[in-house]
Structures are given as C-alpha cells and as structure tokens.
Write a protein that holds these residues in place. Sequence first.
Motif, short mmCIF file in Angstrom:
data_model
loop_
_atom_site.label_atom_id
_atom_site.label_comp_id
_atom_site.label_asym_id
_atom_site.label_seq_id
_atom_site.Cartn_x
_atom_site.Cartn_y
_atom_site.Cartn_z
N PRO A 5 -39.00 -19.68 -50.17
CA PRO A 5 -37.76 -19.04 -49.55
C PRO A 5 -37.68 -17.64 -49.90
CG PRO A 5 -37.43 -21.42 -50.38
CD PRO A 5 -38.85 -20.91 -50.89
N HIS A 6 -37.69 -17.62 -51.13
CA HIS A 6 -37.43 -15.88 -51.55
C HIS A 6 -37.79 -14.84 -50.72
CE1 HIS A 6 -41.15 -15.98 -53.94
NE2 HIS A 6 -41.00 -14.42 -53.65
N GLN A 7 -39.24 -15.31 -50.11
CA GLN A 7 -39.84 -14.10 -49.33
C GLN A 7 -39.02 -13.92 -48.08
OE1 GLN A 7 -42.49 -12.99 -50.56
NE2 GLN A 7 -43.80 -14.41 -51.34
N GLN A 8 -38.09 -14.54 -47.54
CA GLN A 8 -37.27 -14.43 -46.56
C GLN A 8 -36.42 -13.01 -46.76
OE1 GLN A 8 -35.18 -17.70 -45.27
NE2 GLN A 8 -37.13 -18.97 -45.17
N ALA A 9 -35.87 -13.12 -48.02
CA ALA A 9 -34.84 -12.02 -48.51
C ALA A 9 -35.70 -10.61 -48.32
CB ALA A 9 -34.42 -12.09 -49.45
N VAL A 10 -37.05 -10.62 -48.85
CA VAL A 10 -38.05 -9.79 -49.25
C VAL A 10 -38.20 -8.93 -47.83
CG1 VAL A 10 -40.41 -8.92 -49.67
CG2 VAL A 10 -38.90 -10.52 -51.17
N LEU A 11 -38.38 -10.14 -46.78
CA LEU A 11 -38.87 -9.52 -45.42
C LEU A 11 -37.47 -8.84 -44.87
CD1 LEU A 11 -40.93 -12.42 -44.11
CD2 LEU A 11 -41.98 -9.93 -45.14
N TRP A 12 -36.30 -9.53 -44.80
CA TRP A 12 -35.08 -8.75 -44.38
C TRP A 12 -34.95 -7.54 -44.84
CZ3 TRP A 12 -33.07 -9.97 -39.94
CH2 TRP A 12 -33.02 -11.45 -39.61
N ASN A 13 -35.18 -7.32 -46.27
CA ASN A 13 -34.84 -6.09 -46.91
C ASN A 13 -35.92 -5.11 -46.31
OD1 ASN A 13 -32.96 -6.52 -48.61
ND2 ASN A 13 -34.14 -6.77 -50.45
N ALA A 14 -37.10 -5.21 -45.95
CA ALA A 14 -38.17 -4.62 -45.43
C ALA A 14 -37.74 -4.13 -44.11
CB ALA A 14 -39.41 -5.14 -45.62
N LEU A 15 -37.32 -5.06 -43.25
CA LEU A 15 -36.82 -4.74 -42.24
C LEU A 15 -35.82 -3.73 -42.07
CD1 LEU A 15 -37.10 -8.24 -40.27
CD2 LEU A 15 -38.53 -6.27 -40.08
N ALA A 16 -34.85 -3.83 -42.97
CA ALA A 16 -33.69 -2.86 -43.04
C ALA A 16 -33.96 -1.59 -43.37
CB ALA A 16 -32.63 -3.62 -44.11
N ASP A 17 -34.98 -1.48 -44.40
CA ASP A 17 -35.15 -0.07 -45.04
C ASP A 17 -36.19 0.63 -44.50
OD1 ASP A 17 -37.39 -1.03 -46.38
OD2 ASP A 17 -36.71 -1.19 -48.33
N GLY A 18 -36.88 0.05 -43.48
CA GLY A 18 -37.94 0.56 -42.60
C GLY A 18 -39.29 0.53 -43.11
N ALA A 19 -39.58 -0.29 -44.20
CA ALA A 19 -40.84 -0.68 -44.57
C ALA A 19 -41.62 -1.40 -43.60
CB ALA A 19 -40.93 -1.65 -46.25
N LEU A 20 -41.08 -2.48 -43.02
CA LEU A 20 -41.73 -3.08 -41.87
C LEU A 20 -40.92 -2.35 -40.51
CD1 LEU A 20 -41.46 -6.70 -42.75
CD2 LEU A 20 -43.68 -5.24 -42.52
N GLN A 21 -41.98 -2.33 -39.55
CA GLN A 21 -41.63 -1.59 -38.18
C GLN A 21 -41.00 -2.43 -37.09
OE1 GLN A 21 -44.25 -0.33 -40.16
NE2 GLN A 21 -42.54 1.08 -40.81
N LEU A 22 -41.36 -3.76 -37.13
CA LEU A 22 -40.88 -4.50 -36.02
C LEU A 22 -41.05 -5.81 -36.22
CD1 LEU A 22 -43.63 -5.71 -34.12
CD2 LEU A 22 -43.87 -3.26 -33.96
N VAL A 23 -40.66 -6.79 -35.45
CA VAL A 23 -40.80 -8.06 -35.31
C VAL A 23 -41.22 -8.40 -34.14
CG1 VAL A 23 -39.47 -10.39 -35.74
CG2 VAL A 23 -38.80 -8.43 -36.92
N SER A 24 -42.35 -9.57 -34.22
CA SER A 24 -43.07 -9.84 -33.15
C SER A 24 -42.68 -11.33 -33.16
CB SER A 24 -44.54 -9.84 -32.90
OG SER A 24 -45.16 -10.47 -33.83
N SER A 25 -43.31 -12.06 -32.14
CA SER A 25 -43.37 -13.62 -32.02
C SER A 25 -44.45 -14.21 -32.36
CB SER A 25 -42.79 -14.03 -30.61
OG SER A 25 -43.83 -13.81 -29.77
N ASP A 26 -45.69 -13.71 -32.46
CA ASP A 26 -46.80 -14.21 -32.31
C ASP A 26 -46.85 -15.67 -31.86
OD1 ASP A 26 -49.61 -14.90 -32.98
OD2 ASP A 26 -49.19 -14.99 -35.38
N HIS A 27 -46.23 -15.60 -30.48
CA HIS A 27 -46.14 -16.94 -29.81
C HIS A 27 -47.54 -17.37 -29.47
CE1 HIS A 27 -43.70 -19.53 -27.21
NE2 HIS A 27 -44.66 -19.42 -26.15
#
Lengths: 458, 458, 458, 458
Positions: free
Chosen positions: C293-315
């Motif tokens: 579960p703690h990885q979720q916060a890591v990813l949200w932070n990365a989305l906020a600060d620009g470390a990650l560029q986007l969110v896809s669905s991988d549907h």
Amino acid sequence: MDTIIKNGLVVTASDTFAADVGIAGGVVVQLGQSLHAEGAHVIDASGRYVLPGGVDPHTHLDSPSQQVVTADDFRSGTVAAACGGTTTIIDMCFQRHGESLAEALADWHRRAAGRAVIDYGFHIVVVDLTDQVEAELARLPGEGIPSFKLFMAYKHGPMVDDLTMLRVLEQARDHGGLVLVHAENGDAAFHAQRRLLAEGKTAPRYHAVSRPPRVEAEATARAIALAELVGAPLFVVHVSCGEALEEVLRGRARGVHVRAETCTHYLYTSEADLDRPDFAGAKYVFTPPPRQPHQQAVLWNALADGALQLVSSDHSVFNFHGQKELGRGDFSKIPNGAPGIEERLIGVYQGVQSGKITLNRFVDLVATAPAKLFGLYPRKGTIAIGGDADIVLWNPAAELTITQAALHHQVDYTLYEGLRVRGLPETVLLRGQVIVEGREFVGRAGGGQFLRRARYPK
Amino acid sequence: MDTIIKNGLVVTASDTFAADVGIAGGVVVQLGQSLHAEGAHVIDASGRYVLPGGVDPHTHLDSPSQQVVTADDFRSGTVAAACGGTTTIIDMCFQRHGESLAEALADWHRRAAGRAVIDYGFHIVVVDLTDQVEAELARLPGEGIPSFKLFMAYKHGPMVDDLTMLRVLEQARDHGGLVLVHAENGDAAFHAQRRLLAEGKTAPRYHAVSRPPRVEAEATARAIALAELVGAPLFVVHVSCGEALEEVLRGRARGVHVRAETCTHYLYTSEADLDRPDFAGAKYVFTPPPRQPHQQAVLWNALADGALQLVSSDHSVFNFHGQKELGRGDFSKIPNGAPGIEERLIGVYQGVQSGKITLNRFVDLVATAPAKLFGLYPRKGTIAIGGDADIVLWNPAAELTITQAALHHQVDYTLYEGLRVRGLPETVLLRGQVIVEGREFVGRAGGGQFLRRARYPK
Amino acid sequence: MDTIIKNGLVVTASDTFAADVGIAGGVVVQLGQSLHAEGAHVIDASGRYVLPGGVDPHTHLDSPSQQVVTADDFRSGTVAAACGGTTTIIDMCFQRHGESLAEALADWHRRAAGRAVIDYGFHIVVVDLTDQVEAELARLPGEGIPSFKLFMAYKHGPMVDDLTMLRVLEQARDHGGLVLVHAENGDAAFHAQRRLLAEGKTAPRYHAVSRPPRVEAEATARAIALAELVGAPLFVVHVSCGEALEEVLRGRARGVHVRAETCTHYLYTSEADLDRPDFAGAKYVFTPPPRQPHQQAVLWNALADGALQLVSSDHSVFNFHGQKELGRGDFSKIPNGAPGIEERLIGVYQGVQSGKITLNRFVDLVATAPAKLFGLYPRKGTIAIGGDADIVLWNPAAELTITQAALHHQVDYTLYEGLRVRGLPETVLLRGQVIVEGREFVGRAGGGQFLRRARYPK
Amino acid sequence: MDTIIKNGLVVTASDTFAADVGIAGGVVVQLGQSLHAEGAHVIDASGRYVLPGGVDPHTHLDSPSQQVVTADDFRSGTVAAACGGTTTIIDMCFQRHGESLAEALADWHRRAAGRAVIDYGFHIVVVDLTDQVEAELARLPGEGIPSFKLFMAYKHGPMVDDLTMLRVLEQARDHGGLVLVHAENGDAAFHAQRRLLAEGKTAPRYHAVSRPPRVEAEATARAIALAELVGAPLFVVHVSCGEALEEVLRGRARGVHVRAETCTHYLYTSEADLDRPDFAGAKYVFTPPPRQPHQQAVLWNALADGALQLVSSDHSVFNFHGQKELGRGDFSKIPNGAPGIEERLIGVYQGVQSGKITLNRFVDLVATAPAKLFGLYPRKGTIAIGGDADIVLWNPAAELTITQAALHHQVDYTLYEGLRVRGLPETVLLRGQVIVEGREFVGRAGGGQFLRRARYPK
C-alpha cells in the motif's frame, strides 16, 4: 614466560587458531603448540576462546553534566568493564566553558587515578574553542591525546557551531588528530522539544519524536561535508539508523575519510521501549534515541560488511531513581544515557551466535578496530607477540539470563534485563595479571594505567 | 476589445496555437481566429510569438548592503526588465536588524512607488527573528506577502541559524507561506575566506574556491531536512550545480515538497570567468559562484526534465568601477551579484534555439511557473482569458550580439558581452499598454503596480 | 462557430480560466467571454470544468494472446473510454512471430475500422526483429507510427533480448521513434513461477510473489542503460513502485532522456487484493502486480512533482468467468490484465479532490502529456485554438459509487467496485460532436478516425 | 621445528609484530621471540616483512579459448606466481558446451598435475547448464569446488542468460557455493562491436568504446538483483570503475551479500594505453577494458575502505606476437587478457608505499581475504599456528624497474614495463620449503598440490 594460557582457541580480528599463549612481564611473547616454561603459571583455556581484551572507546565515567554526575566512577565503571571482558577504555574528558584543555585533562586524571582497574585514555571534548584552546589542540596529539570530540547537539550545552568544527577539524588534520562527532542537529532537537512540551507531550516517548532519524542524518551529512571541505578524517559516534549510515557511505564514496561506530543498545532496543510503564521508558532515554526495530538489522549488516567499524558502549549512566526521575513531566530533563560497559562484548557476541557476524569480526569490532583507530595498537587490541597480555577467556558454551543483579556497574538498571545470552567472558587478564575470575573482579583499584595514544595516521 | 494582437503564434506553458488576442481594460478577453472590434488598436504580430510577460521572482533593486547600494533602482531596473520581456518582478525586501517587517516593507514600498515601470511584489527577507517578527510572519501571507527569504550564508550579515529557519518554516507552513532559502554554509564560506586571505590568495578566483559545490550542497540538504522535519514547503534559490540538485531530488524522493530555481548566469558562466584579466573577474563574483563548465549541461537538463522549476535573474548589480573594485586585494570585499534582469528571457530562450528545452517549457520557466509558485497566477504568468494582458511579442528571427550599449540597466557591464543570440523581445505590453516598442522603453515611471500575492497552497 | 460551450471553466495543463469555447468544423476557433454566433448549438457548462478529452496511450483492445482474446473490442472498449472522458486511445498492435509489421498493422486496422467510436492510433509491438522488420521500423515514424513497444517480460512470449532492444532503440533514435518498454525481468519472473508452482503455491497471491519490485526495478535500470548506450529516448510503461521509479530518476540524473507512466490501478490496489476470496484475487492479476500500500503514495508524489509524466489505463481485459478462471490451480495461467479505460480519469481526478495533484496537473496527466509524447499534439490533448474540439464537461460536484453496472466495458468486473468518487465526466464531444450525454454513449460505431502521429522530436 | 624464520616482522591481515616463525612439517607451529630448535634450518629475515604467501583467486592457465590457448601453462604460470610471492592460485576451469563438469575438471586436473609448482584449486565455469550439470553443481561444493563462475559477456561464447544465473545461484545458495560473475552486458558489447567495425573503427582503442562503464555497471546491478531475488551470495570479479562499484554498494545497502574484487591492472592502466603505437595498444585489451585515469583513485579508495575485498591478477595471457596480432584490423579479434600473476603483490604493495592502504590491508587484499572467501582458510592466507607455512620474505627496501626480462611468465610482454617499484618478494616458502630464493625459482615442477576447498558459509 611467567604465564601460559594453554589449550585455547586464539582469535584475532583476522585469525583463529589453536595455540598456547606465553606471557612474560605482562606481554605476549610466544604463540605456539605445547608451550612450556618452568614455574610458569598455567591457565587452562580448554574449550575457551582466547580473545584480546575489549577496547571500549566511548565511555563517560564520573562525568558531571548540568545538575547530575554519571553514576559510575572510574572504579565501579572499570570493574564493570573488566567483568564484561573490556581491558581498556577511552573516556570523554569534557572541557568546561572558560577552561583550558589542560585543566580539563588534569581534572580527568584526578578522577581516574587510583580508581581505574583497567587501562584508560582520554578523548578531549572541545566545548569552548578559543585561540588558546586551538593551540592546545595542536599539541595534544603529541601528548597522547589524538582525538577531539565535538557535539552538534545539546544546544545551550556542549553544542558547537560549524565554524568551530572546521577549526577543530583543521587542527586534527594538521597534527595527527581524529575528530569524533556527535551528529544530531541540536537546533532541530531543541526546537522539537519546545514544541512537544508546549503541546503537553512530556512522556519519555517524545524523546524519540524530538530527534527522528533525519535529525541525525542531517548532522552526519553536514559533519562529513565539513570534513571534506578541510580534508580531515572524521569519526561519527553512535550511528543509530540507516539514514545516517547512508550519509556515511555517500561521503566515503566521494572519497571522504569517514569512519563510524554504533553502540550495543542500538542493536537491541527500539522506540517501543520508551513506552515502558511506570516511567521505565526513561531508562531508554539516550541520544540518538532508540529507533524502529528494522534499524537493528540495518546496523548488524553494516557491522558485518564493514560499513561500520566498531561497537562502543557509550556508557553514560544515570540511576533511574533520583536521576532519570528528574524528567518526570518533562522528557527533556531526563538525563541522557544508558549503561552498557559490561554488556557490550556479550551483546555483540550474540551476533556471532546467530550468524550475523564472524568470530573474527566480533574481535575486530570490540577490540582491534578501536585500538587501531584511536592509537592504541599494537599495544592493545589484539593477541600478538609483543602486545600487552590483555586477554579474555571466553566460554562460548556458557549461558546467562542478564539481570541487574548479575552486573557490576553502580547504576540501578540494565537495558537487557531478562535477555538470555550464550557466550560469556570468564577470566580476564590485564597485562598478564588475572583481574577477573569466574566473572568476579579479583584485581585492585588503581591497577589501570593511563595510555598515551599515537597520532592518527595521515 | 480595445486592443487586438493579430496573426501571432500564442505560446503558453502548455500550448502553442495561432490566434489573435483580444484585450479589453488591460485584460485578455478573447482568443480566436480573425478577431475584430470596431476602433480597436491592432498590433500585428505576424511572424512573432505572443508570450506572457516574464515574471522574475528574484531581484535586488535599490538594495543597500553594507557600504554599497545596488546600482539599479526600481526605475532603471524595471525599465531593463521590461526591455528584456519581463513585466513583473518580485524584489527582495530586506529586514534590518532591530527593524520590524512592517518597517522594512514600508521602506521598500517607498523605494518602488513612483519608480517601477512594471508590476512588482516583495518577498520579505527575515534577518532578525524576534517573537514580534514571528507574529508578523503569521500575518504577512494574508497581506499579500506569502514568501519569506532566509540566508544560510553571509555570516555576520543576514545569515540565520537553523533554529530561526525552523521557526520561519513553521510560520510558512501554518499560514500559507513559502520559504525561499539561499543555501550555502555560511560558516564554511567564511572560514575558507579567512584561510585563503591569510595565504595571500586575494584574487577573484578565490571567491569560487571559498565556496565549492559542497558548501552549497550541504546547506541545500540541511534546508530540505529542516523543511522535512516541520512539514513545510521549501524553495531553493539559485541552484548552481549538480551536487545541490542531487539533494533537491533526494529530498523530493523522500516526499519533501521542495522546489528550486537556477539563474541565467549559471547557464553561461564558469569558474574561468573569474580569471579574466584586469580584475574583470570581479564582474563574475556572485553567490553561489560560477562553476565548472559541465554544470551548465546539468542545469539545462534539469530545466528540461522538470527537476528545476524556473529561472530567475537574481539581478543584484554593482558597478565594476567604484563598487566591484572595492575588492581589489581582497576578494571577500567584492560586492556579490551580477546583472541579468534584461538578459534572462533572451538567455533562456537560446535553449529553445539549441533544442535543449521546448518553447512551452521556456514560457513556463520564465513566466508561468514563477507566477504560480509565488501567488501571482492566474493574473500573471500566462495568456488566458481574464488574465492581465502582460504580453511580449517575441521575434524568433531577430539576432543580436549582446553588448553593454544595447542594454538598459544602470550598471556598467554585462556578463554576456559579445554573446550572439537569436530570438528577442520586440514589443511588450503591460496590462494592455505598450511599454516597449522595438526594444526601447516607451512607458512611464511609476506605471507599475504593487501586487498582493496569494497564499501558497497547502 | 457552429457550437458554443458557454459558462464553463476551461482547464488546460497549464491554465484555468472562465471562458466560452467556440467550435467550428470540429475545431476550437474561439475562446472568450460571452461568445455568440447565430444558429450555433449552445451547450451550457455552468458549474462544469471544460477539459480536453482524455488521451489513453496504452490499451489492448481485441487483442489475442495465447488462448484468449481481450474481452473488449474496439467498439465496446472505445464506448467505455468515451463514457470515462477519453476521446483518443493508442492501442498496442502486436506483431506475431514471422509476421511483418505491415501485416500486423493491417490486422489491427481491420479490428478498429468501423468499430472505434473515438479516435485512435497504434503503437507497434515488436516481437520478432528480422532485418526486414528493422527496415520497416525505419519507415514507420514517417507513416504515423512513431512508437515501438518492447517486452522484457513474458519469456516464451513477446519477450525480447537486449540485442533486440538495442537495435530497436537505434531505429527509434535515428527515425524519430520512441521506444516503450514493459520493464520486468522475464527470466526472473519465469523462474519464480516455476519454483512457486513446484512448491504448490498456485493461488493468485503468488503472482505478486513471482515478480517483486526488484524484478521491475532491474529491468527498468537495464532498459535505461541500453537507451543510454545508444543515445535513444525511452518511455517506461506502467511503473508500479518506488524501486523502479528510483531507477528512472537515476537515469534522468545521468542525462538519459527517459519518461514514464503509471496506471490507474497502481494508485488504488495492493497485494492484499490478490487474496480476495473465491479466486476473486485473479481479477487483480496484472503486470507488474499490485504492490504494497505505501507505494500508492510514492506514485501520487511522483505524479505531482513531475517524476512520472502520465497515467494510462493499460486496459487489457479478461472476463473473470471463463478467462481469469483458466488460472485456477495455476496462477501463471491467469490471463494478465485488468479494466480501467473508463475509470482512468475518474480515478486520477480523485487526487485533485484530495489535494494530491492540481487540476492542471490532472489534465496534463490524462490528456496533454500523452498527446505530446506520442505525436498527437496540438491536434489532441488540449483546448486551444485550432485543436480538435475533443472536450469533456466535467462535473466536480457529481458523486458516484462505482459499480460494474455503472460502467460500459464488456468485461465482467471492475477493480473499483464500491469506490465512492466525486467528480465525473458528463458530456463528451469528439471533434465537436456530442458522443456522450449524461454518462451515456450517444455517438456511433465507426465514428473514430485513425490518427497518423508525428515523429518524436530529437 | 625443522625451520625457523628469525628476526622478521610478521604481518597478517590484522597484525604486525616482530617475531620468529617456527615451522614443522610444513606448518607454522610457533610464533615468538628468540625461537630456537636444534638442527633447524634458520632463515634470517632481518629487515624483511614475513608475509603469508599470496593467494590469487583468478587465473587462466593453459586455457583454450576459440582459436588460441593462454600462453602460460601451469608450470610457467605458477613459477611466475611464486616469484611474485603467490603460493596459491585458483584457476578457472571451463566447461565446454556439451561437456559435464566432471569432464571439465578432469581435463583441468590433467593440465595442472605434475606442472604446478604452487598449490591450486579450481573454480568451475558453467557454460552449458543442463539438468545433469545442475545436479553436479549441487555436489561440487562437497567435493572441494565451492565456487561457480558465470559470464554475462562474450555473446556466442561462454555468456549465459539470466535464467541460467538464477538456477546456478540457487545451487550455490543451497549447497555452500559462491557464484563469481563476469559482469558486462554481452549483448551491448557485441552490438557496439558490430556498429564500430561497420564504421571502420577497428583499432584497439575501440575495445574500450565498445564496453564503457555503463555496460559493466548494468550487468553488475543485474547480477546483484538476481542474487537478491534468490537470496544467494555473489562475488563480482574484476570491478573496474566507480559506476560498477556504486551498484555493489547499493546492493549491499539493501542487504544483499555481495563481495567484489578488482585486478592489479585497473590500478595502473587507462584508456590511453590502448592508443599505444604499433598496435601495442592490443596488449591492453582485456575486459572490462582500461578506464579513465580517475577511476584508479576510486578503486584504491574502495580497497582502503573495504568496499572491495581483494585484488586478483585475472592472469589470462596471450603473446603480442602471433596472438594479440590476430586482431589487427579488427579489435574484436584481439584475444582478451593480460599478464599480472607475478606483478600482483608488487603492484598492490605500491599502495602501501604511497600511503593509500596499510600494510595489513595489503596482506588482506592479496592473501587473507581470497583465502577466506574461497574456502582455503585457515590452511592458506595467513601466518598463524597450524596454517601451512606458505611464507614470503618481503624486502621493503628493495627497488626494481619492472621489465619483461625481469619476469618469469611465458608471455612476451608486461603491462608495467618501466615502472619503478619499491618493495619486493625475495624468498618464498611453500609448506615450509623454499621455492624462490633471490627472486629466482628454486622449487620443482609438480610441487604444487590440488586444494579441496571448503563450502561458502551461509
């Protein structure tokens, strides 16, 4: 040879071999099979490890701080050390504000002389750096005091600023000294204490809240940066957590000469201990504070792989009754420190038992590495021809449940109450003389000698 | 619509599109194809980029420091800014020792009023933190001053200790402020200065020697750790090297909210400039100092990938003749700072030319990001419906060799003398009014307004 | 103007402003206050955000893999996308062994044509790299397919070796392509599967055990190293954990051009979901697997600060009944993948609600960044003059409890069953035409167009 | 005692002490002052260090590879080793494709028996992992072969894939083995070779270009990740650069049990050597290739602070004439490897001379650590009671300019031609017998014994 230790398994920081140990005039003169000498006192070490006496480079005996004095003096503290397998300590000699280092050292000599039952040296704790004190620092390594301790914590106490650190680091660099640093950001800890107390958070557990790993890691990084800037070596005392260790490793990767220790209690205690009922958490108030449990494995790994160089006790003891109790209602008033001078070798040895470290590494961590880093080697810290016959016969099969009653310090508790251990020191020799027999002290007060230590190599 | 900018290519931090821009009452009201309004003033922007006016969040106009005052006042400085495409600045208002923040702000308002030709806000530089000042900090974000600057450098000057930082960070955290920090270890720089001067090393080049990257990286790491401890956001000004940037990224990876800028001159200068003959190296004495050339690529990369948020000028100017010369024979006496308020957009834009950053990123770095971070958005920093019509018509084909003569500041040199650039601001509108035409200022002194800025979001 | 969206709050990746949006011929032609045009269709957006339609750059529609085909085809999948606020997808077109890329693309065109209700492009998945295929890769960016997907996982499936990666990276570098990489060490996952199954560990939870974060981090580091060696840009799909993210940041700090996405489900699910009773854990079998579960916060932070560029669905969807159930008794036989094409914008928007990201960042993550990175901008991904009028009216006040019944995909479950959300797409326009009204699809099959995308800039 | 070495200074990995060394039956039996025994052979070691014989755990004697065989066989190679102060080697026994490990070992026994003049063991190089070979691996540690070597480089040669590594690591983990890994990404090196040759870049210098530090660092990180995944210990051979070292340290910080060596030549050579005229650069073609000069300091630091555990020779020799020359016109055809078996101790000792490492650390790096890591201790690697009397009398005052003529290997060049050194081995004893006197070999072919080594401890 006047004494021969027979049938033991000699262990050094590097080697393990079955050999008799021949001693003459307090010095090891022979290692070999089937040693014999007319009239020599023979000690049978069958089934025992024959180890160099422990070297504890971080103690606070008979040390006044604010309104209290540590509960062990040089007699009781060194008796406890000896019973725990330690035959040399280096105690922290505190300069007082306005005092010369010479005065501080004279004071400490008075405290130790005639009392210490094992050999001892002093680090000088620089609190008040005047030009005169700077000049004294230049001379001290040549006078057997090659190590200078600085505090980055304890604002309004011994804490020094970065400029002081830089100046002391330079003296160390130029004159064969080594700076030891207590790395916690004193402003941050002070600030957090004020905030917590203002919020009514007064219990011992807030001691840990007031100085989290980042407080330690920040100061560790800063001390290393300052050492890097002036090109001086550095020794970080009582590393308690992976965050600080990471800074040590980063510094080393940049080529900074930084060495570090942890203390026995960080291998055994955790934040939860601060919550012990009836204010017993106060017994676990030391700095840096106990950490989360996972940090213990981090530290054991670092001891095993060489990231940390040694384990000291940081024996700085205050009675629960009358001393620790001063902090009821205000954790910041609990005197900081805990006992460990006797439990150190036993505590670290359990890592051999459980396969975390090797037997040789154990010897290195508790004896050889501190002797080498602090200028006592080759006289102390190993079993080798020509070295002092400071020797511990260690029984790897002996078991004990640690209790306050079983220990020899003068403080009224142990952190390890109830801990079941395997592997104990039984007989201890200081310069060839038996001073502990069957875990009881049989030496004499004042039997210890002051040790002039060598400069730190460039 | 009273004004229409026609046929340009509008560029925002995100978008690039061909559109006319309709302005009414100083505000953008329409974006679209073929806009038309009876009687409107039409500006042809064919072949031009239509950019939001630059926002320079780090200037020092009319700023007294020790024995000198910066050479640009609010008139000359803002004229230069305007001619460089900047329509808003945030100036550093210094508290003096013993002064309230209200007094400092009143002083700065006097300096700016009637002189500034573009809009302006103030950061407050906290130098002397009393309880009263702490209370003022709590109020300031609500009064349009949501950003507090602290210096970790300049010992015996504006440098503050860690306790002050912690207290100011808390006020920022609790009241919607953002702390800006000048991150260099002041003790280390001071100490190195003394040592170098004592060794007769007095030339400008020793300015860089006295504050190497580690001096900056250490303070950066420390500021971030302090922000982390109190849970406050942090903004690091003038990041000059990869070592400091690494600390920013490490902090961010731990979840600390830390943002950072670099300045134009770090993208163009290097240590070698300090060696320019005839004491001309003194022109390049600013802090942090110019670094080794490879750092420029590190910074450009960080601007491109979002590690750094913006580029400011840190315009803090002293004439070579009469001011910089005070440091002949003692580099520590050279007033620190350099011009850049006019060269900033041009300098950063060259990165678009060479493919280092995109056109949108350029706009973000020099206008949108500073407006957003410092509470000026959406009024400033973009071209969008409802925002101020602060607009720059940028000619991507125009070329210039930068010379002192071509610039509008009041200081007697530029760092970029002889630099050939492509892409220049031509026409600049402030709230719909043309204030620069053909790179000459056509507005009026006092045309700028003070901007009350919004709180930093939690 | 044939259509005007009135009274809404327009949001782009950079800006937020109250404006009407004028549309003509499917394209945005006007942004402004009080727009009016005779006979224009007026849509009232009071109280709504006016967002660019979402761009989902990672879907698997009608995609055969081994014995199963994904349960959503281009009609059902794009209807679901549209109802979730997405107006463009980029689907993964798989090469089969022995097949040319042209054949693969022809196959995918057949699957999409006449069915897709929103616009679409294709990435090409290179599985079998012959010299002929290498030559095709050189041409594809010029033909509107500038992105090549490679799998480092799925041994005995689409997994490629490092040599293939190097060759494909070179083609991308030389011809304006971007390589997308599924970064998991396929050998390690395969090996762990065999070991676990041999030990009788067959339940869905062992899916996560077989591919822990290190499996992903290793491959991420390797892909970045290979991109670094040939000097090519890289895009890492579905980053799921801090360990992999650390590698992305380390690469970027070395100057490697690496960009990355995460997927909606990593923000909401965790390993515990694999333990859901009655084999329902199989619904959460996707790769990389759900993390702690703690990885979720890591990813949200990365989305906020620009470390990650986007969110896809991988549907990539398989019915629980009949498809996921194939893996009863052997977790390695559970088809990998999960739905998300409709839940993506809603899921990411909850981060705006809770203050994790800004509204502009939301738009960037789900629309603008994917459009820019994959060559669809400025036609797609924003609301700007001249761009396609792909527009979502978003009701920030609307609430919903997500249920399978409320969704439009053709697969028999949702990962988010029971999740209470606030903020929903209500009306969706594709090139100016309303295709979703009140969360129901009102467009027509085949209304989507194939998009030729632009080269990745050097 | 049949032999006594008198008056020397005994040096172990931990200790330095003046003592005589008494030997009986090839074993050290006594260490002490003034040893005496009737009829004993007395060797005077006045002014000499008395060191344990070197242990070189990485050699390639009589080793066929493709079209060539290494130029030193077990006689010439071990004579050279002995003259350089090495008394034990562990040679790399290569499995051939299709061969059982038993066959490979039998072949290697034939090559060594009757020829080796010092003691020796074998690592087994696994090239072709069948189920049968996997079963052999399970048995080998119990048969004295507890170390398995794997190549990640040399595509189309001994390179193995990750699955093979995982399987071999598991066997090592379960049966007391240690995996040694040659960590370079073979695909990347192969690919770069092809590209460079296609561009006409055929000279020796392109050898380094084809395998830059990232090629090594990537594979190092991957090997460590795989070891982490299965929980096995790992040994990384020939670390050549800080990039790879960083991966070792990162792994260790995560708790992975990873140990590593460098080789003598990385401490002395650099890329520039590949440019030596007349194709002499080919002499410096080994893998990993020589690096940039600053890496030498990185490696020395790592040797000093414990980041690296030991120094091997990786003696793998090909004559310049007739062998290295095969690569004229195609650097990829130059046989990889260089001599060092005799120069190793001398080369590392220069670090003692210059203060980079201590004398004890020198002994650890060249003798004790390899003996311990590879199951030879306590029989080999130290001077202690009960250990083999493999002893080197080292003259710290002796000086030499290294020349090919002064060495004993059978290859036609040395990397160190012209290097002025101080400190040389003079007399060497193997199991109590003098085999080198005055730097000349006086022993006999076949005097060496095969050593069954102990399992790697868990």
